[in-house]
Design an enzyme around this catalytic site. Structure first.
Site, PDB file in Angstrom:
ATOM      1  N   HIS A 156       0.847  -1.192   0.000  1.00 52.65           N
ATOM      2  CA  HIS A 156       0.000   0.000   0.000  1.00 52.65           C
ATOM      3  C   HIS A 156       0.879   1.236   0.000  1.00 52.65           C
ATOM      4  O   HIS A 156       1.831   1.347   0.782  1.00 52.65           O
ATOM      5  CB  HIS A 156      -0.901   0.018   1.231  1.00 52.65           C
ATOM      6  CG  HIS A 156      -1.985  -1.014   1.192  1.00 52.65           C
ATOM      7  ND1 HIS A 156      -3.035  -0.957   0.300  1.00 52.65           N
ATOM      8  CD2 HIS A 156      -2.184  -2.138   1.937  1.00 52.65           C
ATOM      9  CE1 HIS A 156      -3.840  -1.997   0.493  1.00 52.65           C
ATOM     10  NE2 HIS A 156      -3.338  -2.736   1.481  1.00 52.65           N
ATOM     11  N   CYS A 198      -0.802   1.797  -5.137  1.00 52.41           N
ATOM     12  CA  CYS A 198      -1.519   3.012  -5.514  1.00 52.41           C
ATOM     13  C   CYS A 198      -0.533   4.167  -5.689  1.00 52.41           C
ATOM     14  O   CYS A 198       0.440   4.280  -4.936  1.00 52.41           O
ATOM     15  CB  CYS A 198      -2.559   3.368  -4.458  1.00 52.41           C
ATOM     16  SG  CYS A 198      -3.880   2.147  -4.271  1.00 52.41           S
TER      17      CYS A 198
END
Length: 347
Positions: A156, A198
């Protein structure tokens, strides 16, 4: 007896090349001067719902081993062991396909850093070679100026950072400075940097060291999305970008003509739903002329010679006369546990 053995050692690569007392790669490829290959594969996230990140990194691990990079030159870092997670309905397995066709957590998986060993400090120390003197060889990146290194990160992240286990983060500047230290210390020849997270492209924007080719699963402001759920396991089991990378590598395994340009285009926006980022301004070679095996394969340096090598027969040992056997002592007997004979004698 003297015999002559002519040994011709051929450089072993993934290419099938006819041998005419010389080795030539296809004309469309640019020659690489690297002498060895390494891979650093890192999953930075924890918790069961991040099952897909472990599947991502183990899938890449499986692919580079199929292409020939040995475990001794792969550094595998996994924050959480999903194979042993009590929520796993398939204990001791990790799948990257909804039909459970490929178990990427096989018998030959060698995890070098696991659990809380996967930290920002250990990752930066690994890259720069600043590890404690008692660090095992399997936990060291023993590269040199002839090394081509594949770096793959998943987890992440956000704009300019990648989280490690939801407790700390490495910034794009820290990563860029670590790569510069590697260059100054002559720890690599070329690097292929891949990140699936991301806003992933933000992690290579600060790079300033030469000979680095980088790609990311999403641009700044975009999310990197998962691919599909396995209803039997109950979670998403792989991310979109890595899924299409693996599909490409599975087909490329039997071919010697795939280039880095083809690799960089494996996941169009129609498939990834995010825009794959590429940075090639630091890379000297033309990616369209670089075979994927320069980073996913393994070079085995050998010496080519046509000179005869004389090998002498090993003389057989002469049989020696049998020596007189030493006298064997008589076997000792154990006395009875209770001396009955003494009792009988005193009666």
């Amino acid at each position: 007896m003297m015999c002559q053995l002519y040994i011709i050692c051929i450089l072993i690569t993934v290419f099938v090349i006819p041998f005419n007392f010389g080795i030539e790669i296809p004309e469309k490829f640019q020659k690489s001067n690297h002498t060895n290959n390494w891979a650093v594969l890192v999953d930075t996230s924890r918790f069961w719902f991040n099952y897909r990140h472990v599947a991502n990194v183990l899938s890449i691990y499986r692919s580079v081993k199929l292409f020939g990079i040995p475990d001794s030159q792969i550094i595998l870092m996994i924050s959480d062991d999903m194979a042993c997670n009590p929520r796993n309905p398939r204990p001791a397995t990790i799948f990257n396909n909804a039909h459970e066709q490929i178990n990427v957590y096989g018998d030959d998986v060698e995890v070098d850093y696991r659990g809380y060993e996967v930290s920002v400090e250990n990752f930066i120390r690994l890259l720069t070679g600043r590890v404690p003197p008692d660090t095992p060889r399997s936990k060291q990146l023993l590269t040199d100026e002839g090394s081509n290194i594949l770096i793959y990160l998943t987890g992440h992240g956000g704009d300019g950072f990648l989280k490690f286990q939801d407790s700390e983060e490495v910034t794009s500047q820290e990563l860029a400075d670590a790569l510069e230290q590697m260059w100054q210390k002559r720890r690599y020849n070329e690097i292929f940097f891949i990140i699936d997270t991301c806003q992933a492209s933000s992690m290579y924007e600060k790079f300033y060291s030469p000979n680095i080719l980088a790609t990311a699963s999403s641009l700044v402001g975009e999310d990197s999305l998962s691919h599909h759920v396995d209803s039997a396991i109950g979670v998403y089991i792989i991310d979109r970008y890595t899924y299409y990378v693996l599909e490409f590598l599975e087909h490329a395994f039997s071919s010697s003509e795939k280039t880095m340009t083809e690799f960089l285009a494996v996941c169009p926006k129609s498939a990834c739903l995010s825009t794959v980022g590429v940075r090639s301004d630091l890379f000297k070679r033309d990616p369209s002329k670089v075979p994927i095996t320069d980073f996913f394969g393994s070079v085995r340096p050998v010496t080519i010679t046509t000179d005869p090598i004389d090998i002498l027969d090993i003389p057989k040992r002469k049989k020696t006369e049998k020596q007189n056997k030493t006298n064997v002592l008589e076997k000792r007997k154990y006395l009875p546990q209770f001396p009955v004979h003494l009792v009988q004698g005193s009666a």
